[in-house]
Design a protein around this motif. Sequence first.
Motif, mmCIF file in Angstrom:
data_model
loop_
_atom_site.group_PDB
_atom_site.id
_atom_site.type_symbol
_atom_site.label_atom_id
_atom_site.label_comp_id
_atom_site.label_asym_id
_atom_site.label_seq_id
_atom_site.Cartn_x
_atom_site.Cartn_y
_atom_site.Cartn_z
ATOM 1 N N LEU A 1 68.130 29.357 -8.762
ATOM 2 C CA LEU A 1 68.672 28.204 -9.499
ATOM 3 C C LEU A 1 68.349 28.271 -10.993
ATOM 4 C CD1 LEU A 1 68.096 25.203 -7.052
ATOM 5 C CD2 LEU A 1 69.934 26.895 -7.108
ATOM 6 N N ASN A 2 67.157 28.816 -11.315
ATOM 7 C CA ASN A 2 66.787 28.849 -12.736
ATOM 8 C C ASN A 2 67.581 29.886 -13.527
ATOM 9 O OD1 ASN A 2 65.613 31.212 -11.905
ATOM 10 N ND2 ASN A 2 63.535 30.696 -12.523
ATOM 11 N N ALA A 3 68.360 30.711 -12.821
ATOM 12 C CA ALA A 3 69.163 31.728 -13.525
ATOM 13 C C ALA A 3 70.636 31.337 -13.584
ATOM 14 C CB ALA A 3 69.000 33.077 -12.826
ATOM 15 N N LEU A 4 70.985 30.175 -13.048
ATOM 16 C CA LEU A 4 72.386 29.750 -13.101
ATOM 17 C C LEU A 4 72.714 29.269 -14.514
ATOM 18 C CD1 LEU A 4 72.737 27.747 -9.752
ATOM 19 C CD2 LEU A 4 73.724 29.980 -10.276
ATOM 20 N N GLY A 5 73.883 29.608 -14.976
ATOM 21 C CA GLY A 5 74.292 29.201 -16.319
ATOM 22 C C GLY A 5 74.886 27.806 -16.314
ATOM 23 N N GLU A 6 75.160 27.309 -17.519
ATOM 24 C CA GLU A 6 75.678 25.944 -17.662
ATOM 25 C C GLU A 6 77.022 25.767 -16.957
ATOM 26 O OE1 GLU A 6 75.797 24.592 -21.722
ATOM 27 O OE2 GLU A 6 76.889 22.797 -21.079
ATOM 28 N N ARG A 7 77.866 26.812 -17.022
ATOM 29 C CA ARG A 7 79.194 26.712 -16.393
ATOM 30 C C ARG A 7 79.084 26.497 -14.893
ATOM 31 N NH1 ARG A 7 84.148 28.710 -18.598
ATOM 32 N NH2 ARG A 7 84.754 29.249 -16.477
ATOM 33 N N GLN A 8 78.104 27.216 -14.256
ATOM 34 C CA GLN A 8 77.951 27.070 -12.798
ATOM 35 C C GLN A 8 77.309 25.741 -12.436
ATOM 36 O OE1 GLN A 8 76.118 30.587 -13.591
ATOM 37 N NE2 GLN A 8 76.860 31.674 -11.781
ATOM 38 N N LEU A 9 76.394 25.286 -13.297
ATOM 39 C CA LEU A 9 75.686 24.035 -12.993
ATOM 40 C C LEU A 9 76.554 22.825 -13.326
ATOM 41 C CD1 LEU A 9 72.154 24.962 -14.331
ATOM 42 C CD2 LEU A 9 72.788 24.595 -11.960
ATOM 43 N N CYS A 10 77.455 22.980 -14.273
ATOM 44 C CA CYS A 10 78.249 21.862 -14.746
ATOM 45 C C CYS A 10 79.724 22.287 -14.765
ATOM 46 C CB CYS A 10 77.762 21.541 -16.156
ATOM 47 S SG CYS A 10 77.945 19.853 -16.557
ATOM 48 N N PRO A 11 80.347 22.345 -13.584
ATOM 49 C CA PRO A 11 81.682 22.960 -13.532
ATOM 50 C C PRO A 11 82.807 22.074 -14.059
ATOM 51 C CG PRO A 11 80.964 22.313 -11.341
ATOM 52 C CD PRO A 11 79.854 21.959 -12.272
ATOM 53 N N GLY A 12 82.495 20.899 -14.569
ATOM 54 C CA GLY A 12 83.545 20.077 -15.192
ATOM 55 C C GLY A 12 83.973 18.910 -14.327
ATOM 56 N N SER A 13 84.686 17.950 -14.980
ATOM 57 C CA SER A 13 84.988 16.689 -14.292
ATOM 58 C C SER A 13 86.006 16.866 -13.161
ATOM 59 C CB SER A 13 85.480 15.649 -15.303
ATOM 60 O OG SER A 13 86.570 16.186 -15.996
ATOM 61 N N LYS A 14 86.904 17.867 -13.271
ATOM 62 C CA LYS A 14 87.907 18.038 -12.209
ATOM 63 C C LYS A 14 87.222 18.431 -10.898
ATOM 64 C CE LYS A 14 92.118 18.986 -14.668
ATOM 65 N NZ LYS A 14 92.635 20.006 -15.547
ATOM 66 N N VAL A 15 86.287 19.377 -11.013
ATOM 67 C CA VAL A 15 85.567 19.817 -9.805
ATOM 68 C C VAL A 15 84.755 18.653 -9.241
ATOM 69 C CG1 VAL A 15 83.834 21.431 -8.900
ATOM 70 C CG2 VAL A 15 85.477 22.199 -10.603
ATOM 71 N N LEU A 16 84.131 17.891 -10.135
ATOM 72 C CA LEU A 16 83.333 16.741 -9.687
ATOM 73 C C LEU A 16 84.223 15.712 -8.972
ATOM 74 C CD1 LEU A 16 80.503 15.511 -9.654
ATOM 75 C CD2 LEU A 16 81.050 14.374 -11.806
ATOM 76 N N ASP A 17 85.418 15.497 -9.499
ATOM 77 C CA ASP A 17 86.355 14.564 -8.840
ATOM 78 C C ASP A 17 86.686 15.047 -7.428
ATOM 79 O OD1 ASP A 17 86.362 12.963 -11.018
ATOM 80 O OD2 ASP A 17 88.266 13.714 -11.844
ATOM 81 N N ARG A 18 86.903 16.373 -7.328
ATOM 82 C CA ARG A 18 87.236 16.929 -5.995
ATOM 83 C C ARG A 18 86.082 16.720 -5.030
ATOM 84 N NH1 ARG A 18 89.492 21.649 -8.120
ATOM 85 N NH2 ARG A 18 87.752 22.920 -7.390
ATOM 86 N N VAL A 19 84.848 16.981 -5.504
ATOM 87 C CA VAL A 19 83.666 16.805 -4.650
ATOM 88 C C VAL A 19 83.560 15.347 -4.211
ATOM 89 C CG1 VAL A 19 81.139 16.895 -4.582
ATOM 90 C CG2 VAL A 19 82.395 18.734 -5.675
ATOM 91 N N ASN A 20 83.719 14.432 -5.164
ATOM 92 C CA ASN A 20 83.619 13.008 -4.835
ATOM 93 C C ASN A 20 84.699 12.604 -3.828
ATOM 94 O OD1 ASN A 20 81.386 12.490 -6.319
ATOM 95 N ND2 ASN A 20 82.492 11.867 -8.164
#
Length: 351
Positions: free
Chosen positions: A328-347
């Motif tokens: 987890l400590n090697a994941l980049g910002e893009r993987q940790l924060c994939p954007g609002s569209k992905v978050l909407d899909r998850v929700n």
Amino acid sequence: MTYLAKPKLHHPTLTRNKVGYTRRDYEGRISTLCAGCGHDSISAAIIQACWELDIEPHRVAKLSGIGCSSKTPDYFLGASHGFNTVHGRMPSVLTGANLANRDLLYLGVSGDGDSASIGLGQFANAMRRGVRMAYIVENNGVYGLTKGQFSATADRGSKSKKGVINSDSPVDLVGLALQLGATYVARSFSGDKEQLVPLIKGAIGHGGAAFIDVISPCVTFNNHGGSTKSYDYVRQHNEAVSRIDFMPQHSEITAQYAPGEVIDVQQHDGSSLRLRKLHPDYDPTDRYAALSYMNAHQARGEVVTGLLYLDPIATDLHMSLNTTDVPLNALGERQLCPGSKVLDRVNASLR
Ligand SMILES: Cc1ncc(C[n+]2csc(CCOP(=O)(O)OP(=O)(O)O)c2C)c(N)n1
Ligand code: SF4
Ligand SMILES: [Mg+2]
């Protein structure tokens, strides 16, 4: 802790392993345990195993609970990551660390009180989930640190130093580990380094939950006549089912033993374990046969040691949870924060 510092200078001619370290580089601080305590021999076996495996110390995380046994990680692998948790809580802290960083090699060091008394639930769940680690219990049948009360692994009928007879049934951690799904299960004796070192190496190379119960006499509170965890008792009642040779990934496998008496098992990391069967009727690949073999010998007062069960195709918690391959400590910002569209899909998937 001791205030005596270990000298840092090494003799220049000390042998170095493939990653450039001497055996002394795997040591820790000077032990403060009682002279002759079995736990110190286990620390020496861990040092030997890690040195022979050419492990870089910074790749190891050693975790423990509370007790004389749980103090020992201070006495080995001084350059590794370490965490002394709360009494009986090592398995859950190790599970969290392992989920966060799967790239480290996890050593869980515990006592019979730490794992079979207060920490029994934690032990059971780590075995059941297949948390990848080498889980070593330094089993002396007593709470050494708090002056020798019977622990949950003390045998019924065994005698305390003051002459009290234990009337409770024992918890057998090996039997539990077998029933709960551990994929590498062994028992050994702190006084048998020849057996213990390859067992530790095999456990470190194993791809799932590897458990070793090491009978480790407490010379101060549980080494008298009437104890079933004393040096004399274990030496007289030790029944080894196999002798192990550990062969690292890169070494050539040659057959030196008569067929029928030897099994080579390849492990997750490509290393091999060669089992020289001392008891030809013993099958280390059959979980339930291992359990009944052990119980039958236990009923005769024998302490069965060796590699009791091995499933080379072990699954671990990361596989079950389908986690990311990257710590987890090697994941980049893009993987940790994939954007609002992905978050909407998850929700949306959770509604
Ligand atoms: C929550 C909690 N309860 C009780 C204790 C007291 N205590 C400290 S060590 C210990 C038992 C240790 O026994 P074991 O794990 O067998 O280790 P040993 O000292 O025998 O190696 C106990 C009961 C504690 N430290 N924390
Ligand atoms: S009290 Fe027992 S377990 Fe603790 S250091 Fe002394 S001999 Fe070892
Ligand atoms: Mg103990």
